[in-house]
Scaffold this motif. Structure first.
Motif, mmCIF file in Angstrom:
data_model
loop_
_atom_site.group_PDB
_atom_site.id
_atom_site.type_symbol
_atom_site.label_atom_id
_atom_site.label_comp_id
_atom_site.label_asym_id
_atom_site.label_seq_id
_atom_site.Cartn_x
_atom_site.Cartn_y
_atom_site.Cartn_z
ATOM 1 N N GLU A 1 44.416 -8.833 34.566
ATOM 2 C CA GLU A 1 43.183 -9.122 35.291
ATOM 3 C C GLU A 1 43.439 -9.012 36.780
ATOM 4 O OE1 GLU A 1 40.741 -12.437 34.029
ATOM 5 O OE2 GLU A 1 41.909 -12.564 32.171
ATOM 6 N N VAL A 2 42.473 -8.401 37.474
ATOM 7 C CA VAL A 2 42.616 -8.256 38.928
ATOM 8 C C VAL A 2 41.355 -8.776 39.623
ATOM 9 C CG1 VAL A 2 44.168 -6.258 38.866
ATOM 10 C CG2 VAL A 2 41.705 -5.893 38.856
ATOM 11 N N ASN A 3 41.529 -9.161 40.872
ATOM 12 C CA ASN A 3 40.385 -9.582 41.683
ATOM 13 C C ASN A 3 39.631 -8.371 42.214
ATOM 14 O OD1 ASN A 3 40.835 -12.507 41.711
ATOM 15 N ND2 ASN A 3 42.714 -11.974 42.809
ATOM 16 N N THR A 4 40.419 -7.396 42.706
ATOM 17 C CA THR A 4 39.809 -6.210 43.290
ATOM 18 C C THR A 4 40.606 -4.993 42.855
ATOM 19 O OG1 THR A 4 41.253 -6.396 45.208
ATOM 20 C CG2 THR A 4 39.071 -7.407 45.398
ATOM 21 N N MET A 5 39.997 -3.828 42.929
ATOM 22 C CA MET A 5 40.737 -2.608 42.600
ATOM 23 C C MET A 5 40.172 -1.402 43.341
ATOM 24 S SD MET A 5 39.346 -1.627 38.804
ATOM 25 C CE MET A 5 39.021 0.129 39.001
ATOM 26 N N ASP A 6 41.020 -0.380 43.389
ATOM 27 C CA ASP A 6 40.634 0.914 43.943
ATOM 28 C C ASP A 6 40.154 1.781 42.772
ATOM 29 O OD1 ASP A 6 40.495 2.979 45.844
ATOM 30 O OD2 ASP A 6 42.228 2.118 46.897
ATOM 31 N N SER A 7 39.948 3.057 42.997
ATOM 32 C CA SER A 7 39.531 3.919 41.887
ATOM 33 C C SER A 7 40.659 4.014 40.863
ATOM 34 C CB SER A 7 39.201 5.312 42.410
ATOM 35 O OG SER A 7 40.406 5.985 42.722
ATOM 36 N N PRO A 8 40.315 4.207 39.597
ATOM 37 C CA PRO A 8 41.349 4.293 38.561
ATOM 38 C C PRO A 8 42.433 5.311 38.887
ATOM 39 C CG PRO A 8 39.216 4.100 37.532
ATOM 40 C CD PRO A 8 38.950 4.226 39.005
ATOM 41 N N ALA A 9 42.054 6.452 39.413
ATOM 42 C CA ALA A 9 43.053 7.480 39.718
ATOM 43 C C ALA A 9 44.060 6.967 40.749
ATOM 44 C CB ALA A 9 42.365 8.744 40.227
ATOM 45 N N VAL A 10 43.545 6.292 41.767
ATOM 46 C CA VAL A 10 44.425 5.754 42.808
ATOM 47 C C VAL A 10 45.291 4.626 42.248
ATOM 48 C CG1 VAL A 10 44.453 4.457 44.982
ATOM 49 C CG2 VAL A 10 42.916 6.416 44.721
ATOM 50 N N MET A 11 44.707 3.789 41.410
ATOM 51 C CA MET A 11 45.466 2.680 40.832
ATOM 52 C C MET A 11 46.605 3.218 39.963
ATOM 53 S SD MET A 11 44.110 -0.051 42.051
ATOM 54 C CE MET A 11 44.428 -1.521 41.091
ATOM 55 N N LEU A 12 46.312 4.257 39.187
ATOM 56 C CA LEU A 12 47.354 4.854 38.346
ATOM 57 C C LEU A 12 48.459 5.454 39.208
ATOM 58 C CD1 LEU A 12 45.656 6.797 35.392
ATOM 59 C CD2 LEU A 12 47.239 4.878 35.249
ATOM 60 N N GLU A 13 48.028 6.118 40.256
ATOM 61 C CA GLU A 13 48.994 6.769 41.129
ATOM 62 C C GLU A 13 49.901 5.729 41.793
ATOM 63 O OE1 GLU A 13 47.151 9.607 43.869
ATOM 64 O OE2 GLU A 13 48.808 9.146 45.232
ATOM 65 N N ARG A 14 49.274 4.639 42.236
ATOM 66 C CA ARG A 14 50.063 3.586 42.896
ATOM 67 C C ARG A 14 51.080 2.979 41.937
ATOM 68 N NH1 ARG A 14 45.467 0.217 45.770
ATOM 69 N NH2 ARG A 14 46.603 -1.568 44.951
ATOM 70 N N LEU A 15 50.659 2.749 40.720
ATOM 71 C CA LEU A 15 51.574 2.156 39.743
ATOM 72 C C LEU A 15 52.683 3.147 39.389
ATOM 73 C CD1 LEU A 15 52.203 -0.307 38.028
ATOM 74 C CD2 LEU A 15 50.721 0.624 36.237
ATOM 75 N N ASN A 16 52.299 4.391 39.177
ATOM 76 C CA ASN A 16 53.306 5.384 38.769
ATOM 77 C C ASN A 16 54.321 5.684 39.871
ATOM 78 O OD1 ASN A 16 52.769 5.721 36.069
ATOM 79 N ND2 ASN A 16 51.113 7.192 36.456
ATOM 80 N N ALA A 17 53.929 5.436 41.104
ATOM 81 C CA ALA A 17 54.888 5.621 42.203
ATOM 82 C C ALA A 17 55.997 4.569 42.132
ATOM 83 C CB ALA A 17 54.165 5.536 43.544
ATOM 84 N N GLN A 18 55.764 3.518 41.344
ATOM 85 C CA GLN A 18 56.734 2.415 41.271
ATOM 86 C C GLN A 18 57.482 2.371 39.945
ATOM 87 O OE1 GLN A 18 57.475 0.773 43.833
ATOM 88 N NE2 GLN A 18 55.812 1.535 45.117
#
Lengths: 622, 246
Positions: free
Chosen positions: B68-85
């Motif tokens: 669960e999150v309070n806020t989020m960016d677009s799914p594509a950006v969220m996936l990209e951010r996670l995959n960078a880690q």
């Protein structure tokens, strides 16, 4: 393309915690071996979870990998299950990143954190296919270099190392690497490189020094056997810790390790001068890192690792000058980010109780005092500037603040200790309990009872401390002391509130032998290793019978190393090291100890220990 | 906001156990700067849960976790951010935003697809024999097996838990079996039982098992991938690095 592992899936499925052998952690560094000039395998000779928790390796890993021409990888001791498989199937020990055999590397660096890992050093060499004795190594073998606290007496393991580095990692490694690179390029021999390295400050090449002994077994002479290398090896230190590399992207292991958090080293060395403490002597002078440096690093490391906890590391955090500012900053930052803060080695006073109440759940946490000795007399002997009054005041304040658990740490067997001093431990624990029960019942925290845990370890005299001349107690003496304390606690008024934990004494005896041992011990170590000793610091692995046999086989008497009071003029195996603190200072401190005289700490006044020569730290504070 | 992320786990990370993967993701979300919702108390931890623990040594194309999150960016950006880690071998491949009343994946899990390969030619019989075995196995009305629980040995019938079972051209075995709290069948247990029925020695180390997908059952009993169940949106990783076979 996935990395290929050194171990087959079958083996990895068969061993406990296969993640120990995979590498692949966050922030691990991979380099193409063709693109570098030097491959350095950095080893912690214990199991992965212990080794991964140690900041020193992270520093060296970061420092060496910062250079494009060096690839530094990690090696740990395979646990006993894999050890057995590797021997049966002739699988060579490998480094985690490339999974390549250690033998392919230019250097094998081994950190020496405690004496009880010495048989593991032999395991690492053996499994790597590197001859145990340095003198038997060929041009093909890696250069084996040791570093870490145990290098302040490397002699028991001197035969197994090509060199030791005596000092802090940040200073000399690049010079050593450059020298190696030049030698390699010029096609020079191993021997030629060793002779050149021996001229680099802080580098000790044991093969280039000869030791002769008196008939009684003590050292007669310790001299270089080649021209142009120093007679004394000078410890190297970083004089300014606020302008030096610090690992901003430390490795984040998959499995839970001992230190599963960000470790922020706020200072090195200690101003206190406790006379039993080797770290407090050899890491002198005390040098603080600046507040700005620490704030910057804390944020960078928390961000790069994703850890949910940060711990301050130092020998005595309360002595750090900007502690209030640092803790305020961390509390503010970490609360927003839901990060826990852990503050070990704090002196219990009003300030620390306030800070701790902000960062921990008081109901679940305990207070820790380390008086180390039970009576004021003995605390004066060991120069532990903690008084009963301060302890009782701190405990009382803490109880009124909501704590009801106290841990007390002591050592048994320190010089001049009497039954009265031991009784003092039980007495102090009892008085702390009284402090609690003096509070009216309705105002007492928790479940209205206090829990006091008394832990004792056995004192081991260490090189470069004022007690380096002192005899260590025998196992029988230790046993008697422990029984006496156990009885004294049982007979005290509040014994129901006091629990007593103690250490094993067989391990203590061996630790003492290795701590102040000489080169003659290498034979004993090889005997012990070959008969099956490994992971000696793990009580489930420690085999005292095999060690006893190893000494007998070598015709050596352990008592020579531990149970003998050393003479003022005796040449110690570690005397060739200049660790800053002079032998004259240490002797003076030993005599003051026997006179029960306290020596002021570095901020109160300089005692002329010898460390001003390093040109930094507390010695030059305004 | 409730989210569900599907990820793959391949290569050396297959030896990382379930609890360590949980800890890994807690740290990864911090590094990726996800605005996670945390539990209360002195030691808050993010509210993260997994559909089903994956055994050590198994690979997967379709692991699921809920958060669960309070806020989020677009799914594509969220996936990209996670995959960078991510460490090598772990990749988030689908990002679903769930309805507010969505149940957690652990409680709705009904079935899973698995592919089983045999390591370096350790297939215990040829493909034809395997086909015959599967046919005979599926023809059984009941398949009683002994299952070890924490306390004792339990006899269970696994036949109703097998939805499909077949062998492919390349010799790999594909299956869809029950999963979740009501009924859960591990591919190892299925194969052990089948080999045992045919007197073939079972070597668990010979198997390389890959979980391919996990499903919930809708009101009509039809299986729906967890990424789509009770989801408002489900964005798959655009640059698809995996070979998803039918």
């Amino acid at each position: 393309m996935m990395r290929k592992l050194a171990l087959s899936d079958d083996i990895l499925l068969a061993v406990e915690k296969p993640a120990r052998y995979l590498g692949n952690e966050i922030n691990a560094v991979y380099k193409d071996k063709e693109s570098v000039d030097i491959r350095f395998a950095m080893c912690f000779p214990d199991v992965y979870e212990i080794g991964m928790s140690y900041l020193g390796i992270q520093i060296i890993y970061d420092l060496l990998n910062a250079r494009d021409d060096i690839a530094c990888e990690r090696v740990y001791s395979p646990w006993t299950d894999l050890d057995k498989i590797m021997r049966e199937r002739n699988i060579p020990l490998f480094a985690l990143e490339s999974q390549d055999p250690v033998k392919d590397f230019d250097f094998l660096g081994i950190t020496l954190q405690y004496e009880m890992c010495y048989t593991n050093i032999l395991q690492v060499l053996d499994l790597s296919g590197i001859p145990l004795y340095a003198a038997e190594r060929s041009e093909e073998d890696p250069i084996v270099i040791g570093g870490g606290p145990c290098v302040y007496n490397p002699e028991p393991i001197a035969d197994f190392f090509d060199m030791f580095y005596i000092g802090e990692g940040e200073t000399v490694y690049y010079d050593l690497m450059d020298t190696y690179k030049a030698c390699k390029k010029a096609g020079e021999s191993r021997r030629a490189f060793l002779e050149k390295a021996a001229k680099i400050p802080g580098i000790y090449v044991p093969q280039l020094y000869d030791v002769s002994y008196h008939e009684d077994g003590t050292i007669a002479d310790f001299v270089p056997n080649v021209e142009g290398i120093p007679e004394k090896i000078e410890k190297q230190v970083v004089s300014d810790l606020s302008h030096v590399i610090y690992p901003e992207k430390p490795l984040v292991p998959f499995i839970k390790v001992t230190q599963d958090r960000v470790v922020l080293e706020i200072q090195r060395g200690c101003i206190r001068g406790c006379r039993f403490c080797q770290a407090g002597m050899v890491y002198r002078p005390n040098r603080e890192r600046s507040l700005e440096y620490l704030k910057d690093k804390a944020i960078k490391i928390l961000t790069s690792t994703g850890h949910d906890e940060i711990s301050l590391s130092s020998l005595s955090s309360s002595d750090y000058s900007d502690l209030p500012e640092l803790t305020d900053f961390l509390i503010d930052y970490c609360e927003k980010k839901k990060i826990n803060i852990s503050l070990p080695s704090l002196r219990i006073d009003a300030f620390s109780l306030d800070v701790m109440s902000k960062v921990q759940d008081i109901r679940k946490s305990s207070l820790t005092f380390a008086p180390e000795a039970g009576s004021q007399r003995l605390r004066d002997v060991i120069n532990k500037g903690l008084t009963e009054e301060v302890i009782l005041k701190g405990a009382g304040d803490a109880f009124r603040g909501g704590w009801n658990r106290v841990k007390l740490y002591f050592m048994l067997g320190q010089p001049t200790e009497t039954q009265e001093d031991i009784f003092g431990i039980a007495d102090l624990a009892n008085k702390i309990a009284l402090e609690f029960y003096d509070i009216p019942k309705e105002d007492r925290p928790g479940n209205k009872r206090v829990e006091i845990v008394v832990s004792t370890s056995f004192f081991v005299p260490k090189p470069f401390t004022p007690f380096q001349w002192s005899r260590q107690c025998t196992e029988d003496e230790f046993r008697d002391k422990q029984r006496y304390l156990s009885n004294s606690i049982r007979e005290s008024l509040n014994h129901r509130s006091i629990r007593y934990n103690w250490h094993e004494f067989h391990l203590t005896e061996l630790e003492g032998i290795l701590a102040r041992g000489d080169r003659k011990l290498s034979e004993v170590l090889v005997n012990a290793y070959q008969s099956g000793c490994l992971f000696d610091s793990w009580s489930e692995c420690f085999r005292n019978d095999l060690w006893v046999h190893a000494f007998e086989k070598a015709g050596m008497d352990p008592a020579f190393y531990v149970h003998r009071e050393r003479g003022a003029e005796e040449i110690f195996p570690w005397d060739f090291i200049d660790a800053g603190v002079t032998k004259a200072f240490l002797r003076r401190e030993y005599e003051r100890a026997l006179d029960e005289k306290v020596t002021p700490n570095c901020r109160q006044g300089c005692s002329g220990c010898g460390c001003r020569v390093y040109g930094g730290g507390v010695c030059y504070e305004a | 906001m409730k989210l569900r992320i599907r990820f793959s786990k391949k290569g050396p990370v297959k030896f990382i156990g379930h609890l360590d993967i949980l800890r890994y993701f807690q740290k990864a979300f911090r590094r990726a700067d996800y605005d996670l919702i945390y539990s209360q108390g002195f030691h808050p931890h993010p509210i993260l849960s997994f559909a089903s623990p994956l055994g050590v040594g198994l690979e997967s194309e379709g692991e699921y976790m809920d958060l669960e999150v309070n806020t989020m960016d677009s799914p594509a950006v969220m996936l990209e951010r996670l995959n960078a880690q991510m460490a090598e071998g772990i990749e988030a491949n689908c990002y679903s935003v769930l309805r507010d009343d969505a149940k957690n994946s652990m409680s709705i899990l009904a079935a899973a697809d698995y592919k089983v390969c045999f390591r370096d030619g350790r297939m215990p019989c040829d493909r034809t024999k395997m086909e015959e075995m599967i046919e005979a196995f599926l023809a059984c009305e009941q398949i009683p097996v002994e299952k070890k629980t924490k306390k004792n040995l339990l006899e269970i019938d696994i036949r109703p838990m097998i939805r499909t079972l077949s062998v492919k051209e390349d010799g790999s075995i594909w299956m869809q079996v029950s999963a979740g709290s009501a009924a859960n069948l591990k591919p190892e247990l299925l194969l052990e039982s089948m080999f045992c029925q045919n007197g073939i020695a079972f070597d668990p180390y010979a198997l390389l098992i890959t979980r391919l997908e996990m499903y919930a059952a809708d009101a009509d009993g039809r299986l729906v991938p967890l990424s789509e169940y009770q989801a408002v949106s489900a964005d798959k990783l655009s640059v698809c690095s995996k070979e998803m076979e039918a």
